[in-house]
Design a protein around this motif. Structure first.
Motif, PDB file in Angstrom:
ATOM      1  N   ALA A   7     -21.550 -35.358  19.552  1.00 17.66           N
ATOM      2  CA  ALA A   7     -21.673 -35.204  18.103  1.00 17.66           C
ATOM      3  C   ALA A   7     -21.423 -36.534  17.389  1.00 17.66           C
ATOM      4  O   ALA A   7     -22.154 -36.915  16.466  1.00 17.66           O
ATOM      5  CB  ALA A   7     -20.697 -34.141  17.603  1.00 17.66           C
ATOM      6  N   ALA A   8     -20.396 -37.249  17.809  1.00  9.61           N
ATOM      7  CA  ALA A   8     -20.069 -38.524  17.174  1.00  9.61           C
ATOM      8  C   ALA A   8     -21.202 -39.527  17.340  1.00  9.61           C
ATOM      9  O   ALA A   8     -21.543 -40.270  16.406  1.00  9.61           O
ATOM     10  CB  ALA A   8     -18.773 -39.077  17.755  1.00  9.61           C
ATOM     11  N   MET A   9     -21.810 -39.565  18.509  1.00  6.61           N
ATOM     12  CA  MET A   9     -22.897 -40.507  18.752  1.00  6.61           C
ATOM     13  C   MET A   9     -24.137 -40.127  17.949  1.00  6.61           C
ATOM     14  O   MET A   9     -24.794 -40.995  17.353  1.00  6.61           O
ATOM     15  CB  MET A   9     -23.216 -40.541  20.246  1.00  6.61           C
ATOM     16  CG  MET A   9     -24.256 -41.578  20.625  1.00  6.61           C
ATOM     17  SD  MET A   9     -24.390 -41.762  22.431  1.00  6.61           S
ATOM     18  CE  MET A   9     -25.731 -42.958  22.525  1.00  6.61           C
ATOM     19  N   ASP A  10     -24.483 -38.854  17.923  1.00  4.19           N
ATOM     20  CA  ASP A  10     -25.623 -38.405  17.120  1.00  4.19           C
ATOM     21  C   ASP A  10     -25.456 -38.801  15.657  1.00  4.19           C
ATOM     22  O   ASP A  10     -26.380 -39.329  15.024  1.00  4.19           O
ATOM     23  CB  ASP A  10     -25.770 -36.881  17.217  1.00  4.19           C
ATOM     24  CG  ASP A  10     -26.555 -36.435  18.439  1.00  4.19           C
ATOM     25  OD1 ASP A  10     -27.170 -37.294  19.098  1.00  4.19           O
ATOM     26  OD2 ASP A  10     -26.557 -35.228  18.728  1.00  4.19           O
ATOM     27  N   TRP A  11     -24.282 -38.529  15.100  1.00  5.92           N
ATOM     28  CA  TRP A  11     -24.058 -38.795  13.680  1.00  5.92           C
ATOM     29  C   TRP A  11     -24.086 -40.290  13.394  1.00  5.92           C
ATOM     30  O   TRP A  11     -24.610 -40.728  12.353  1.00  5.92           O
ATOM     31  CB  TRP A  11     -22.746 -38.184  13.214  1.00  5.92           C
ATOM     32  CG  TRP A  11     -22.580 -38.253  11.734  1.00  5.92           C
ATOM     33  CD1 TRP A  11     -21.828 -39.150  11.032  1.00  5.92           C
ATOM     34  CD2 TRP A  11     -23.192 -37.399  10.761  1.00  5.92           C
ATOM     35  NE1 TRP A  11     -21.934 -38.906   9.674  1.00  5.92           N
ATOM     36  CE2 TRP A  11     -22.774 -37.838   9.490  1.00  5.92           C
ATOM     37  CE3 TRP A  11     -24.060 -36.307  10.838  1.00  5.92           C
ATOM     38  CZ2 TRP A  11     -23.186 -37.226   8.303  1.00  5.92           C
ATOM     39  CZ3 TRP A  11     -24.470 -35.702   9.659  1.00  5.92           C
ATOM     40  CH2 TRP A  11     -24.043 -36.160   8.413  1.00  5.92           C
TER      41      TRP A  11
END
Length: 261
Positions: free
Chosen positions: A109-113
């Motif tokens: 999630a952190a990488m996508d955002w």
């Protein structure tokens, strides 16, 4: 009740599950459930757009459950649906195993955002290497570099990059099964995400580069960057060459913006 009050009450009934009994009756009241579900489905779709790889990792059913739980905990408050979901990684970190079956999914999630944020970030004029070449020896010590607005440093707890890449390249709309994924191993490190031209880019950082970029973001002058490198390397003689090497790569990657005159 004024029209505006009626609109607000109806919006609250759709968005937050508020009571609209005074506004609706009969078939209209039954139809409210349809609007409520459609509203949440649209928000889940927006989350899936912002978190493409996470959605692929979880699968449709599990991502839908995560999205609806997030909507209940963090209702949409931003005027643009583009920014809905900015707290999803933090929400996942506190959620149970039923919603987040593996802790590495928080990093997905952190990488996508971060990559979506890099794509939408403002752009500043890039730093011209010729401007650095024109500096005199006495100018380097106080030189303060500045990162492009798109440059984001994301701390990760797992080595998710191989699995993330596989999922990003997968095209589920073609009907193919989910590919076999390497299980992310625990590995605390920093991911760099940025935009170069019209393309978003990312790479994992070694500890020295992560420390130097943190110092650049804090406005540390060049002389202190070298001191930081000396401390990290334990070798004062190797510090300046190491910083110059990283500086050359930052210039090639378009990570730096023009220094104010």
């Amino acid at each position: 009740m004024s029209v505006i009050q009626q609109q607000r009450q109806l919006a609250a009934a759709i968005r937050d599950g508020g009571d609209a009994a005074s506004l609706l009756a009969g078939d209209y009241a039954l139809g409210l459930a349809v609007y409520r579900d459609a509203y949440r489905a649209r928000l889940v779709a927006a989350l899936a757009d912002n978190y493409t790889v996470l959605a692929r990792a979880l699968g449709d059913e599990a991502f839908d459950a995560l999205g609806r739980a997030y909507i209940a905990a963090q209702p949409s408050r931003h005027p643009s649906i583009r920014w809905f979901g900015h707290e999803l990684a933090g929400f996942m970190a506190e959620a149970g195993d039923d919603l987040v079956p593996h802790a590495s999914l928080v990093d997905f999630a952190a990488m996508d955002w971060a990559l979506r944020g890099a794509f939408d970030a403002a752009e500043a004029p890039p730093l011209d290497p010729a401007a650095l070449a024109a500096l005199g020896p006495d100018d380097w010590a106080g030189l303060v570099l500045q990162l492009q607005p798109s440059a984001q440093r994301v701390p990760l707890a797992y080595a998710i990059e191989p699995a993330w890449r596989v999922l990003r390249e997968w095209e589920p709309e073609l009907g193919s099964d989910q590919p076999e994924l390497p299980e992310p191993a625990p590995h605390e490190h920093v991911l760099l995400a940025w935009r170069q031209g019209l393309e978003t880019r990312w790479r994992s950082l070694e500890p020295l580069e992560a420390a130097l970029l943190n110092a650049v973001a804090a406005g540390t002058p060049f002389a202190l960057l070298c001191e930081r490198a000396a401390a990290e390397l334990g070798d004062p003689e190797a510090a300046a060459p190491a910083v110059i090497q990283h500086l050359q790569r930052w210039l090639a990657d378009g990570l730096l913006q023009r220094c104010p005159s």
